[in-house]
Scaffold this active site. Sequence first.
Site, PDB file in Angstrom:
ATOM      1  N   ASP A 164       0.851  -1.201   0.000  1.00 17.08           N
ATOM      2  CA  ASP A 164       0.000   0.000   0.000  1.00 17.08           C
ATOM      3  C   ASP A 164       0.882   1.245   0.000  1.00 17.08           C
ATOM      4  O   ASP A 164       2.101   1.166   0.133  1.00 17.08           O
ATOM      5  CB  ASP A 164      -0.960  -0.015   1.197  1.00 17.08           C
ATOM      6  CG  ASP A 164      -0.240   0.027   2.538  1.00 17.08           C
ATOM      7  OD1 ASP A 164       0.785  -0.662   2.680  1.00 17.08           O
ATOM      8  OD2 ASP A 164      -0.684   0.770   3.436  1.00 17.08           O
ATOM      9  N   HIS A 477       1.516  -8.949  -3.653  1.00 13.37           N
ATOM     10  CA  HIS A 477       0.543  -7.881  -3.371  1.00 13.37           C
ATOM     11  C   HIS A 477       1.356  -6.603  -3.174  1.00 13.37           C
ATOM     12  O   HIS A 477       1.883  -6.347  -2.091  1.00 13.37           O
ATOM     13  CB  HIS A 477      -0.279  -8.231  -2.130  1.00 13.37           C
ATOM     14  CG  HIS A 477      -1.310  -7.198  -1.799  1.00 13.37           C
ATOM     15  ND1 HIS A 477      -2.564  -7.180  -2.363  1.00 13.37           N
ATOM     16  CD2 HIS A 477      -1.277  -6.126  -0.971  1.00 13.37           C
ATOM     17  CE1 HIS A 477      -3.258  -6.156  -1.903  1.00 13.37           C
ATOM     18  NE2 HIS A 477      -2.501  -5.497  -1.044  1.00 13.37           N
ATOM     19  N   ASP A 524       0.584 -17.475  -4.261  1.00  9.45           N
ATOM     20  CA  ASP A 524       1.277 -16.509  -5.125  1.00  9.45           C
ATOM     21  C   ASP A 524       0.244 -15.809  -5.998  1.00  9.45           C
ATOM     22  O   ASP A 524       0.142 -16.055  -7.204  1.00  9.45           O
ATOM     23  CB  ASP A 524       2.338 -17.209  -5.975  1.00  9.45           C
ATOM     24  CG  ASP A 524       3.181 -16.200  -6.760  1.00  9.45           C
ATOM     25  OD1 ASP A 524       3.069 -14.991  -6.473  1.00  9.45           O
ATOM     26  OD2 ASP A 524       3.928 -16.633  -7.653  1.00  9.45           O
ATOM     27  N   GLU A 533       2.064 -10.284   0.430  1.00 14.20           N
ATOM     28  CA  GLU A 533       2.400  -8.867   0.349  1.00 14.20           C
ATOM     29  C   GLU A 533       3.906  -8.735   0.600  1.00 14.20           C
ATOM     30  O   GLU A 533       4.576  -9.707   0.987  1.00 14.20           O
ATOM     31  CB  GLU A 533       1.602  -8.051   1.390  1.00 14.20           C
ATOM     32  CG  GLU A 533       1.750  -6.547   1.182  1.00 14.20           C
ATOM     33  CD  GLU A 533       0.690  -5.694   1.902  1.00 14.20           C
ATOM     34  OE1 GLU A 533      -0.245  -6.254   2.490  1.00 14.20           O
ATOM     35  OE2 GLU A 533       0.827  -4.452   1.847  1.00 14.20           O
TER      36      GLU A 533
HETATM   37  O1  9MR Z   1       2.578  -6.829   9.360  1.00  9.02           O
HETATM   38  C1  9MR Z   1       1.306  -6.529   9.897  1.00  9.02           C
HETATM   39  C2  9MR Z   1       0.770  -7.753  10.593  1.00  9.02           C
HETATM   40  O2  9MR Z   1       1.568  -8.073  11.712  1.00  9.02           O
HETATM   41  C3  9MR Z   1      -0.678  -7.525  11.012  1.00  9.02           C
HETATM   42  O3  9MR Z   1      -1.193  -8.733  11.544  1.00  9.02           O
HETATM   43  C4  9MR Z   1      -1.489  -7.061   9.809  1.00  9.02           C
HETATM   44  C5  9MR Z   1      -2.948  -6.803  10.144  1.00  9.02           C
HETATM   45  O4  9MR Z   1      -3.091  -5.761  11.012  1.00  9.02           O
HETATM   46  O5  9MR Z   1      -0.926  -5.882   9.279  1.00  9.02           O
HETATM   47  C6  9MR Z   1       0.382  -6.057   8.787  1.00  9.02           C
HETATM   48  O6  9MR Z   1       0.855  -4.834   8.331  1.00  9.02           O
HETATM   49  C7  9MR Z   1       0.259  -4.302   7.157  1.00  9.02           C
HETATM   50  C8  9MR Z   1      -0.138  -2.868   7.504  1.00  9.02           C
HETATM   51  O7  9MR Z   1      -1.186  -2.876   8.439  1.00  9.02           O
HETATM   52  C9  9MR Z   1      -0.551  -2.057   6.276  1.00  9.02           C
HETATM   53  N1  9MR Z   1       0.466  -2.142   5.242  1.00  9.02           N
HETATM   54  C10 9MR Z   1       0.760  -3.498   4.855  1.00  9.02           C
HETATM   55  C11 9MR Z   1       1.297  -4.279   6.044  1.00  9.02           C
HETATM   56  C12 9MR Z   1       1.748  -5.678   5.639  1.00  9.02           C
HETATM   57  O8  9MR Z   1       0.698  -6.502   5.277  1.00  9.02           O
END
Ligand code: 9MR
Length: 555
Positions: A164, A477, A524, A533
């Site tokens: 993102d 992602h 994937d 991601e």
């Molecule tokens: O890495 C984060 C993970 O530990 C959490 O469980 C998850 C859900 O809250 O979010 C991950 O972080 C994401 C972030 O909130 C937004 N940008 C992408 C991050 C990686 O997926």
Amino acid sequence: GDAAAAGQIRINQLGFLPGSRKLAVVESDRSREFEVVREGDGQVVLHGETGAPASWEPAARDAAIADLGALEAPGRYRIRIEGMPPSDPFPVDAQAYAGLADAALKAFYFNRSGSALDPAHAGAYAHTGGHPDTEVEIHASAASPGRPAGTLISAPRGWYDAGDYNKYIVNSGITTWTLLAAYEHFPAFFRGRDLGIPESGDAVPDILDEAWWNLEWMLAMQDPGDGGVYHKLTNLRFDGEVMPEQATERRYVVQKTTAAALDFAAVMATASRVYAGYEAQFPGVAARMRAAAEAAWRWAQAHPDVAYRQPDDVHTGAYGDAKLDDEFAWAAAELYLLTGESGYWQAFERHAAVPTVPSWSDVGTLGWISLAQHPHRLPDATARERVAAAVGGLAARLTGRWQASPWRVAMQPPDFVWGSNAMALNQAMVLLQGYRLAPRREYLDAAQSQLDYVLGRNPLGVSFVTGHGLRTPQHIHHRPSQADGIAAPVPGWLSGGPNPRQQDAGDCPGVAYPSSLPALSWLDHGCSYASNEIAINWNAPLVYVAAALQQLTPL
Ligand code: 9MR
């Protein structure tokens, strides 16, 4: 396909340094004789027999270890076992991980916010850039007397967090520290590198130029009125799958939190220490960072328990964390090392706990590691021994898990979290601290195994770094990779990896995970933000571990 089927020989697809411990996993329910064959002339250079097989719980598969022991001569090899497909070819190469460290660091450049990526540095991935972030709105949750809601501030640059386009202080904390630690621990490795970023060739190592891109943004996230730090800079909702220049939604800074203030304080104190060595290139910066760190610390003292609460109109990542002793301990440790003031040492003693493998929400160990790096700055010999024993103790426990694992990896079922590949690499980072404190070969070998796991010695047979290995993620992602019209994803990114909780299943209609077993639960597909991601906090330990193994492994 075949690659994911049981009954394979699994090995690090980037191969090994001549001095690396070289292990392969043979998926078999009995011991097997194997041979190592040199590519080109077909000569058998090694015969051996695997150890006894045992079932590895995260994949419910039998694994027997092939130890390639004395294989040291540079070349390209395969393992052969009767009745099984040969292993992937793998090199033994004195620079096996240097290019990987470079690529993993270059990935941060590709995720720069507020920058055009020009063809000279980004090649086919060049684009005009977006998110200038020079007119960012103070969200109602972040309003203060000096900056009421609706005030516009400027907070440009920084890295996009992940797939993102938002920027989060908490996650920037551990990420930026890990890159600074990589430099602080292995300066000789990084001084020589040319990443092909716009700053390459100046008098500053590229890793510090790249980290500065994010540090400048972080500095702008502090309210000069009170020292508090905004939790994130974000849209209200995640963007669609478009390039940055097409993502033009209004941006906000949201809520000041204690975690943001403390992570900021820890990083700025660390950066002040590191950039002090480059005063000529960064005039006044070290002093400015020290003042910023101290102001954030004071804010946190006055607001010790402000957890992040996602406002109703905000729907992007939360990085919420209500357990703050580890953030206090980390910031106190870094501020103590910077200032020598005993109050910070006392705060560290009050908040520190037994070290654990770090993650964005569990950062106390980062403080322990910095303390171990600077023993002469500790109050006395007792403190020095305590710090070394704490860090070394965690490394020893992980080494025990590695030794006992049928797959020879410290990863156990609960470690397969969102971003499990980074868990594997943060385990490696801790193991490497153990080795740096007391050079026991098994610590280094265990760390090597963690990298092996991420680079292909896993039950999926995938090297999880885009563009680095024989079977690599194709559909991460990651908005730029999804929207740029180029088939290959942006290179150098670590996929989050298997995550049996599959929180994205509802957003992946018609696409099924192959398995719900911890180590096999990976997709994937661009829809899979919970397993495929990429994220800056996952790439940072990849940089660290690749550089460390390249630098520390004896010839
Ligand atoms: O890495 C984060 C993970 O530990 C959490 O469980 C998850 C859900 O809250 O979010 C991950 O972080 C994401 C972030 O909130 C937004 N940008 C992408 C991050 C990686 O997926």
